[in-house]
Scaffold this motif. Structure first.
Motif, short mmCIF file in Angstrom:
data_model
loop_
_atom_site.label_atom_id
_atom_site.label_comp_id
_atom_site.label_asym_id
_atom_site.label_seq_id
_atom_site.Cartn_x
_atom_site.Cartn_y
_atom_site.Cartn_z
N SER A 192 39.61 32.06 16.73
CA SER A 192 39.59 31.63 15.42
C SER A 192 40.18 32.15 14.20
CB SER A 192 38.26 30.45 15.09
OG SER A 192 38.09 29.94 16.44
N GLU A 193 39.24 33.55 14.61
CA GLU A 193 40.01 34.54 13.09
C GLU A 193 41.19 35.00 13.37
OE1 GLU A 193 35.43 36.46 12.29
OE2 GLU A 193 36.15 37.13 14.23
N LYS A 194 41.56 34.96 14.18
CA LYS A 194 43.19 35.30 14.71
C LYS A 194 44.47 34.51 13.71
CE LYS A 194 42.96 36.79 19.63
NZ LYS A 194 42.82 38.21 19.12
N PHE A 195 43.77 33.10 13.39
CA PHE A 195 44.86 32.53 12.39
C PHE A 195 44.53 32.44 11.27
CE2 PHE A 195 44.98 31.79 16.86
CZ PHE A 195 46.26 32.24 17.68
N GLU A 196 45.37 31.26 10.68
CA GLU A 196 45.29 30.97 8.62
C GLU A 196 44.81 30.14 9.39
OE1 GLU A 196 49.35 31.09 6.32
OE2 GLU A 196 48.27 33.55 6.88
N ALA A 197 44.14 29.41 8.19
CA ALA A 197 43.71 27.82 7.92
C ALA A 197 45.22 26.80 7.92
CB ALA A 197 43.46 27.69 7.25
N GLU A 198 46.09 27.52 7.36
CA GLU A 198 47.41 25.98 7.43
C GLU A 198 48.07 25.58 9.13
OE1 GLU A 198 50.14 26.42 4.38
OE2 GLU A 198 49.47 28.07 3.88
N VAL A 199 47.39 26.68 9.76
CA VAL A 199 48.59 26.75 11.37
C VAL A 199 47.45 26.99 12.39
CG1 VAL A 199 50.49 27.62 10.60
CG2 VAL A 199 48.68 29.72 12.12
N ARG A 200 45.91 27.09 11.58
CA ARG A 200 44.54 27.85 12.40
C ARG A 200 43.96 26.64 13.86
NH1 ARG A 200 40.23 28.82 9.05
NH2 ARG A 200 41.10 30.16 9.02
N TYR A 201 44.28 25.37 13.35
CA TYR A 201 43.84 23.85 14.35
C TYR A 201 44.91 24.68 15.56
CZ TYR A 201 41.77 19.81 15.87
OH TYR A 201 41.17 18.68 16.02
N SER A 202 46.20 24.59 15.34
CA SER A 202 47.26 24.42 16.35
C SER A 202 46.86 25.76 16.81
CB SER A 202 49.02 24.61 15.98
OG SER A 202 49.27 23.06 15.20
N GLY A 203 46.35 26.97 16.37
CA GLY A 203 46.77 28.25 17.11
C GLY A 203 45.27 28.65 17.69
N VAL A 204 44.25 27.99 17.36
CA VAL A 204 43.19 27.55 17.96
C VAL A 204 43.05 26.72 19.27
CG1 VAL A 204 41.09 27.26 18.31
CG2 VAL A 204 42.26 28.39 16.38
N ALA A 205 43.86 25.53 19.04
CA ALA A 205 43.76 24.85 20.26
C ALA A 205 44.54 25.20 21.15
CB ALA A 205 44.42 23.22 19.51
N VAL A 206 46.19 25.74 20.92
CA VAL A 206 46.77 26.10 22.39
C VAL A 206 46.22 27.22 23.22
CG1 VAL A 206 49.45 26.96 23.11
CG2 VAL A 206 48.44 25.19 21.13
N THR A 207 45.86 28.34 21.99
CA THR A 207 45.34 29.25 22.71
C THR A 207 44.09 29.28 23.90
OG1 THR A 207 45.99 31.04 21.22
CG2 THR A 207 43.72 31.95 22.34
N PHE A 208 43.39 27.68 23.34
CA PHE A 208 42.03 27.46 24.03
C PHE A 208 42.51 26.83 25.52
CE2 PHE A 208 38.21 25.36 25.37
CZ PHE A 208 36.83 25.93 25.15
N GLN A 209 42.80 26.37 24.97
CA GLN A 209 43.33 24.88 26.32
C GLN A 209 44.46 25.59 27.49
OE1 GLN A 209 41.33 23.05 26.14
NE2 GLN A 209 40.75 21.98 24.30
N ILE A 210 45.00 26.95 26.71
CA ILE A 210 45.50 27.70 27.92
C ILE A 210 45.41 28.40 29.07
CG2 ILE A 210 47.74 28.89 28.07
CD1 ILE A 210 49.73 28.26 26.37
N ALA A 211 43.90 29.19 27.93
CA ALA A 211 42.83 30.26 28.70
C ALA A 211 41.86 29.21 29.32
CB ALA A 211 41.54 30.84 27.26
N SER A 212 41.74 28.06 28.98
CA SER A 212 40.94 26.68 29.26
C SER A 212 41.35 26.05 31.30
CB SER A 212 40.80 25.62 28.79
OG SER A 212 39.44 24.67 29.24
N THR A 213 42.87 26.24 30.99
CA THR A 213 43.76 25.52 31.81
C THR A 213 43.38 26.46 33.01
OG1 THR A 213 44.83 24.65 30.66
CG2 THR A 213 45.65 25.22 33.22
N LEU A 214 43.69 27.96 33.00
CA LEU A 214 44.22 29.16 33.68
C LEU A 214 42.35 29.41 34.11
CD1 LEU A 214 46.78 31.15 31.65
CD2 LEU A 214 46.74 29.33 33.64
N GLY A 215 41.03 29.38 32.90
CA GLY A 215 40.46 29.27 34.04
C GLY A 215 39.47 29.14 34.29
N ALA A 216 38.80 27.09 33.49
CA ALA A 216 37.66 26.93 33.91
C ALA A 216 39.14 25.88 34.73
CB ALA A 216 37.54 26.29 32.72
N GLY A 217 40.11 25.37 34.45
CA GLY A 217 40.23 24.58 35.62
C GLY A 217 40.63 24.85 36.64
N LEU A 218 40.92 25.91 36.74
CA LEU A 218 41.39 26.64 38.35
C LEU A 218 40.44 27.51 39.04
CD1 LEU A 218 45.01 27.89 37.75
CD2 LEU A 218 44.44 25.85 38.56
#
Length: 458
Positions: free
Chosen positions: A345-371
Motif C-alpha cells: 500500500s505504501e507504494k502508491f499515492e491516494a488518488e490511484v492507490r486502490y487500483s495500484g494495491v488491488a492490481v498488485t495484490f491480486q496478480i501476486a495472489s493469482t500466481l502465489g495463492a491460486g497456483l
C-alpha cells in the motif's frame, strides 16, 4: 473493525471453498475421474477463482478510486455472499452431469471477481484512517481477517465433517455455504455505517479545488508505477503461496497420509487461531523495525521450515501435525503476511492507490495463492505421491524469489503519503512520475516536508 469484520466474512466464503475442494468436490463434481485426477481438478477450480481476482481488482480498483472505498466494499460483500450461497445450493454431477462442474467454476469466478476488489478496499480503509507510524498495525488487523475467516470456516465445517461420510457428502457440506447469507447481512449492517477514507476525501477535494479532470487510475498505474507493481507482485508471491499451501494442499496431504478429516481440520483451525494474533503482532512490529526485516525473516524461515513441515505430517500424530500447521501459518506466513499489505500500500499515492494495491495484490495472489496448491499437487502426483521433497523445493524456491524483492526494495514504513502531487510538475520531471531515481526504481513517496514535492522510490 468494520474492515476486519468484512474481510473475515469474505475470506470465510472464499477459503471455505478451499476446504471443500480438498474434502468434498472430488467426490461430488468430478466423479468420472480417478481420485488423484479428481483432486487435481478440484484444485483447478480453486485456482480459477484466483485468475478472476485481477479482473475484479481492475474493475473495483477503478471505481474505488473514482467514487470511494465504501461503496465498493458493500458491493463486493454482496457478490461474495451470493456466490457462496449458490454453491451451497448447487446440484452435483450425479444430478445434472457436466453442468455441475461448469456451474461450480462460474460461481468460483464470481467469488474471485468479488474478492479482487475486497482486499484492496478493506486494507485502504484501515490504512488511510491510521496515523503514519501506526499503519502496519492497523492494516495487519485487517489482514488477520483472512485467518479469522479460515477459522470461522473450519469451525463451521468441522462438526459436519464428523457426520457419516454419506450424510456429509449428501448435505452436511452445504450448510456452511448457506450460512453465508446470514454473515452477508451482518457484514452489510456494519459496513453501511463506515465513513469514507479521510485520505481519499482529501485527495478528491484537492483535485476538485485545482479543477483537475480525474484520469483513469489504471492507466496512471501502467504508465508511472510499473516498478512498484512488479516488486509488489514478486514480494507478495511467497506469503500468499504459503497461505493456501496450508489451507488447501497441506490439508489434503495430511488426509492422504492417514490423518482423519476431523483431525486435520482441528489442527488447521488451532494454527489459524494463532495466525490471527501473529499477523497483528508482526504487522505491529513492522511499525518499529520496518516492513522489509519482517518479510525477509519470513522468507528465510519459509526456506528452512518447509522441510520439517512434511516430516511432521508424516509422523502420524496430532501434535506433530499441529506443529506442521503452526510452522507454515502463524510463523512463516505471519512474518511475511503481517507486513505485506502495508508494504504494498505504501507504494502508491491516494488518488490511484486502490487500483495500484488491488492490481498488485491480486496478480501476486493469482500466481502465489491460486497456483501453488495446483502446482504442489501436480508435483506430488508426478512423483507417484512418494516425493514430497519436490513440493518442498518448489516452496523454498518461491520464498527465495520473494526474498530478492524484499532485499532490493527501499524501506518506507511510516512515511506520510502525498495525496495531491502536482501532476504538471510530474510532467516536467518524468523521472519522478516513473520512479526512475538513479538509486531506486519506483515506489511510494518520501515523507512530506514543507514546500517539497514527493519523489518516488521503491
Amino acid at each position: 473493525m468494520a474492515s476486519y469484520v468484512g474481510t473475515t466474512l469474505e475470506y470465510y466464503d472464499f477459503l471455505l471453498y478451499g476446504v471443500a475442494a480438498a474434502l468434498v468436490f472430488p467426490h461430488l463434481f468430478f466423479v468420472s475421474m480417478d481420485p488423484l485426477a479428481a483432486t487435481l481438478s478440484a484444485f483447478g477450480t480453486f485456482a480459477v477463482g484466483y485468475f478472476a481476482r485481477p479482473l475484479g481488482a481492475v474493475v473495483f480498483g477503478h471505481y474505488g478510486d473514482k467514487i470511494g472505498r465504501k461503496n465498493i466494499l458493500v458491493t463486493t460483500l454482496v457478490l461474495m455472499g451470493t456466490a457462496s450461497v449458490l454453491i451451497g445450493l448447487l446440484p452435483t454431477y450425479a444430478q445434472i452431469g457436466m453442468m455441475a462442474p461448469v456451474l461450480l467454476v462460474v460461481l468460483r469466478i464470481l467469488q474471485g471477481f468479488a474478492i479482487g476488489g475486497e482486499w484492496g478496499g478493506a486494507t485502504l480503509m484501515s490504512m488511510e484512517h491510521a496515523k503514519p507510524k501506526g499503519r502496519g498495525l492497523a492494516v495487519s488487523i485487517v489482514a488477520s481477517g483472512g485467518p479469522t475467516g479460515a477459522v470461522l470456516g473450519t469451525l463451521v465445517m468441522t462438526p459436519f465433517s464428523m457426520l457419516p461420510s454419506e450424510e456429509f457428502l449428501s448435505w452436511g457440506w452445504r450448510v456452511p455455504f448457506l450460512i453465508s447469507a446470514l454473515l452477508m447481512v451482518v457484514g452489510l449492517m456494519i459496513r453501511a455505517k463506515v465513513s469514507e477514507s479521510p485520505e481519499y476525501e482529501a485527495a478528491r477535494q484537492a483535485r476538485v479545488q485545482q479543477a483537475k479532470k480525474a484520469g483513469m487510475p489504471l492507466m496512471t498505474i501502467i504508465r508511472h508505477c510499473k516498478k512498484q507493481v512488479f516488486s509488489g507482485v514478486v514480494g507478495g508471491i511467497a506469503p500468499l503461496a504459503f497461505s493456501t499451501f496450508a489451507a488447501a494442499f497441506l490439508l489434503s496431504y495430511a488426509v492422504t497420509e492417514g490423518h482423519t478429516r476431523t483431525t486435520a481440520l482441528v489442527a488447521m483451525t488451532i494454527a489459524n487461531v494463532l495466525h490471527i494474533f501473529t499477523t497483528a503482532l508482526f504487522g505491529g512490529l513492522s511499525d518499529k523495525t520496518g516492513r522489509r526485516p519482517m518479510m525477509m525473516a519470513g522468507a528465510v524461515a519459509g526456506m528452512v521450515f518447509i522441510w520439517p513441515v512434511f516430516l511432521l505430517v508424516q509422523q502420524g500424530s496430532f501434535s506433530a501435525l499441529l506443529l506442521a500447521f503452526v510452522l507454515a501459518l502463524p510463523i512463516v506466513q505471519g512474518l511475511m503476511g503481517g507486513a505485506m499489505a502495508t508494504w504494498i500500500s505504501e507504494k502508491f499515492e491516494a488518488e490511484v492507490r486502490y487500483s495500484g494495491v488491488a492490481v498488485t495484490f491480486q496478480i501476486a495472489s493469482t500466481l502465489g495463492a491460486g497456483l501453488s496448491p495446483l502446482i504442489a499437487s501436480s508435483l506430488l502426483a508426478a512423483s507417484g505421491g512418494t516425493r514430497p521433497e519436490w513440493v518442498a523445493l518448489f516452496f523454498g524456491a518461491v520464498c527465495a524469489v520473494s526474498l530478492a524483492a524484499y532485499v532490493f526494495s527501499r524501506e518506507q514504513s511510516g512515511n506520510a503519503v502525498d495525496v495531491s502531487a502536482d501532476k504538471d510538475e510530474l510532467k516536467r520531471e518524468p523521472h519522478r512520475a516513473n520512479g526512475r531515481d538513479k538509486h531506486a526504481g519506483g515506489g511510494i513517496t518520501e515523507p512530506l516536508r514543507p514546500h517539497r514535492k514527493s519523489q518516488a522510490v521503491i
